[in-house]
Design a protein around this motif. Structure first.
Motif, short mmCIF file in Angstrom:
data_model
loop_
_atom_site.label_atom_id
_atom_site.label_comp_id
_atom_site.label_asym_id
_atom_site.label_seq_id
_atom_site.Cartn_x
_atom_site.Cartn_y
_atom_site.Cartn_z
N TYR A 146 0.86 -1.19 0.00
CA TYR A 146 0.00 0.00 0.00
C TYR A 146 0.89 1.24 0.00
O TYR A 146 2.05 1.17 0.43
N PRO A 147 0.39 2.36 -0.49
CA PRO A 147 1.21 3.57 -0.55
C PRO A 147 1.72 3.97 0.84
O PRO A 147 0.94 4.04 1.79
N GLY A 148 3.01 4.19 0.93
CA GLY A 148 3.62 4.57 2.19
C GLY A 148 4.06 3.40 3.04
O GLY A 148 4.69 3.57 4.08
N GLY A 149 3.75 2.17 2.59
CA GLY A 149 4.12 0.99 3.37
C GLY A 149 5.56 0.57 3.17
O GLY A 149 6.08 -0.24 3.95
N ASN A 150 6.18 1.07 2.12
CA ASN A 150 7.55 0.76 1.69
C ASN A 150 8.38 -0.14 2.61
O ASN A 150 8.33 -1.37 2.50
N VAL A 151 9.13 0.43 3.54
CA VAL A 151 10.05 -0.38 4.35
C VAL A 151 9.30 -1.18 5.42
O VAL A 151 9.70 -2.30 5.74
N TYR A 152 8.22 -0.65 5.95
CA TYR A 152 7.45 -1.43 6.93
C TYR A 152 6.99 -2.75 6.30
O TYR A 152 7.20 -3.83 6.87
N GLY A 153 6.36 -2.67 5.15
CA GLY A 153 5.91 -3.89 4.47
C GLY A 153 7.07 -4.82 4.14
O GLY A 153 6.95 -6.05 4.25
N ALA A 154 8.20 -4.23 3.76
CA ALA A 154 9.37 -5.05 3.43
C ALA A 154 9.91 -5.78 4.67
O ALA A 154 10.32 -6.94 4.58
N THR A 155 9.88 -5.11 5.83
CA THR A 155 10.35 -5.79 7.05
C THR A 155 9.43 -6.94 7.41
O THR A 155 9.88 -7.99 7.89
N LYS A 156 8.14 -6.78 7.15
CA LYS A 156 7.21 -7.86 7.48
C LYS A 156 7.29 -9.00 6.46
O LYS A 156 7.03 -10.16 6.80
N ALA A 157 7.66 -8.68 5.23
CA ALA A 157 7.94 -9.74 4.25
C ALA A 157 9.17 -10.53 4.70
O ALA A 157 9.23 -11.76 4.55
N PHE A 158 10.13 -9.85 5.28
CA PHE A 158 11.30 -10.52 5.86
C PHE A 158 10.85 -11.47 6.97
O PHE A 158 11.33 -12.62 7.05
N VAL A 159 9.96 -11.00 7.83
CA VAL A 159 9.49 -11.83 8.94
C VAL A 159 8.84 -13.11 8.42
O VAL A 159 9.10 -14.20 8.93
N ARG A 160 8.02 -12.99 7.40
CA ARG A 160 7.36 -14.17 6.81
C ARG A 160 8.40 -15.14 6.25
O ARG A 160 8.37 -16.34 6.52
N GLN A 161 9.34 -14.62 5.45
CA GLN A 161 10.31 -15.51 4.81
C GLN A 161 11.28 -16.11 5.82
O GLN A 161 11.67 -17.28 5.72
N PHE A 162 11.67 -15.32 6.81
CA PHE A 162 12.54 -15.85 7.87
C PHE A 162 11.83 -16.98 8.61
O PHE A 162 12.44 -18.01 8.93
N SER A 163 10.54 -16.82 8.86
CA SER A 163 9.77 -17.85 9.55
C SER A 163 9.76 -19.14 8.73
O SER A 163 9.98 -20.25 9.27
N LEU A 164 9.53 -19.02 7.44
CA LEU A 164 9.51 -20.20 6.57
C LEU A 164 10.89 -20.86 6.51
O LEU A 164 11.01 -22.10 6.54
N ASN A 165 11.92 -20.06 6.45
CA ASN A 165 13.27 -20.61 6.40
C ASN A 165 13.67 -21.25 7.73
O ASN A 165 14.43 -22.24 7.75
N LEU A 166 13.18 -20.70 8.84
CA LEU A 166 13.42 -21.35 10.13
C LEU A 166 12.83 -22.75 10.14
O LEU A 166 13.44 -23.70 10.65
#
Length: 255
Positions: A146-166
């Protein structure tokens, strides 16, 4: 809760999701390490549940402090069964080309680095004991930009992928991993922090809407942790009924 008394380690436990999650586990008879930067905000929790709650002053961005906190846990709290990586924030809603780099740094340092510091500190013990559960608080912003979500959304995408990789790394250890991804949630400091303390702007986000509550999210976290040991809940995505999906935007030239 029967048999083994669980111990939960909850970050960002002073307010909002973290306080509700800590309270939910404590109410179910678990020992809870309630970690937060503002230890004064943990007083009510400790008073309500007594010695089963251990208030712990901790800034998850401080790698050495995280390691020292885990190493220094009293014996009765040392065998952590459930790590709830809740500490996190959004700062600002400006487009990327206008965003404050300090805000971006703070989000990356807390939402990504703080989360992995806590996981890395507690995982060896879980693996050694052959049981444990890492529950990471993500966001639907990981999946729906969403507009303005830039780095916040990216950090949460990291959380999802890190969880899957764990999950991949922990194969065969008996340790479980879950990512909980809430949508619009009210009754917390989230929007006040995002808008630099502007209460009116924060209130407008929830005007005329019944958002998720902190207790709704806490119930999802607790439910995932309460499943039988052979069951792993990979991802929980929850939104209020009032929030759904929108069409892609199309920019049209006007000349």
């Amino acid at each position: 809760m029967t048999g083994h008394q669980k111990t939960a380690f909850v970050t960002g436990a002073s307010t909002g999701f973290g306080a509700a999650i800590a309270r939910r586990f404590a109410a179910d008879g678990a020992r809870v390490v309630a970690a937060a930067r503002r230890i004064d905000k943990l007083a009510a929790l400790a008073e309500e549940f007594g010695p089963t709650v251990l208030p712990l002053q901790l800034d998850v961005r401080d790698r050495a402090a995280v390691a020292a906190a885990v190493d220094g846990l009293p014996a009765e709290f040392a065998d952590v069964d459930v790590l709830v990586n809740n500490a996190g924030l959004a700062k600002g809603l400006s487009p990327a080309q206008q965003a404050d780099l300090d805000d971006w740094d703070q989000m990356v340092d807390t939402n990504c680095k703080g989360l992995v510091y806590c996981a890395r500190a507690l995982l060896p013990g879980m693996v050694a004991r052959g049981r444990g559960h890492v529950i990471n608080l993500g966001s639907i912003a990981a999946n729906y930009p969403y507009p303005g979500g830039n780095v916040y959304g990216a950090t949460k995408a990291f959380v999802r992928q890190f969880s899957l990789n764990l999950r991949a790394d922990l194969h065969g250890t008996g340790v479980r991993v879950t990512c909980v991804e809430p949508g619009l949630a009210g009754g917390t400091e989230f929007s006040v922090v995002r808008f630099q303390g502007d209460q009116d702007k924060a209130d407008a986000v929830y005007s005329g809407v019944q958002p998720l509550t902190a207790d709704d999210v806490a119930e999802s976290v607790h439910w995932a942790a309460a499943q039988p040991a052979h069951v792993n809940i990979n991802i929980i995505e929850l939104t209020p009924v009032a929030q759904s999906f929108a069409p892609l935007r199309v920019h049209r030239d006007t000349d």
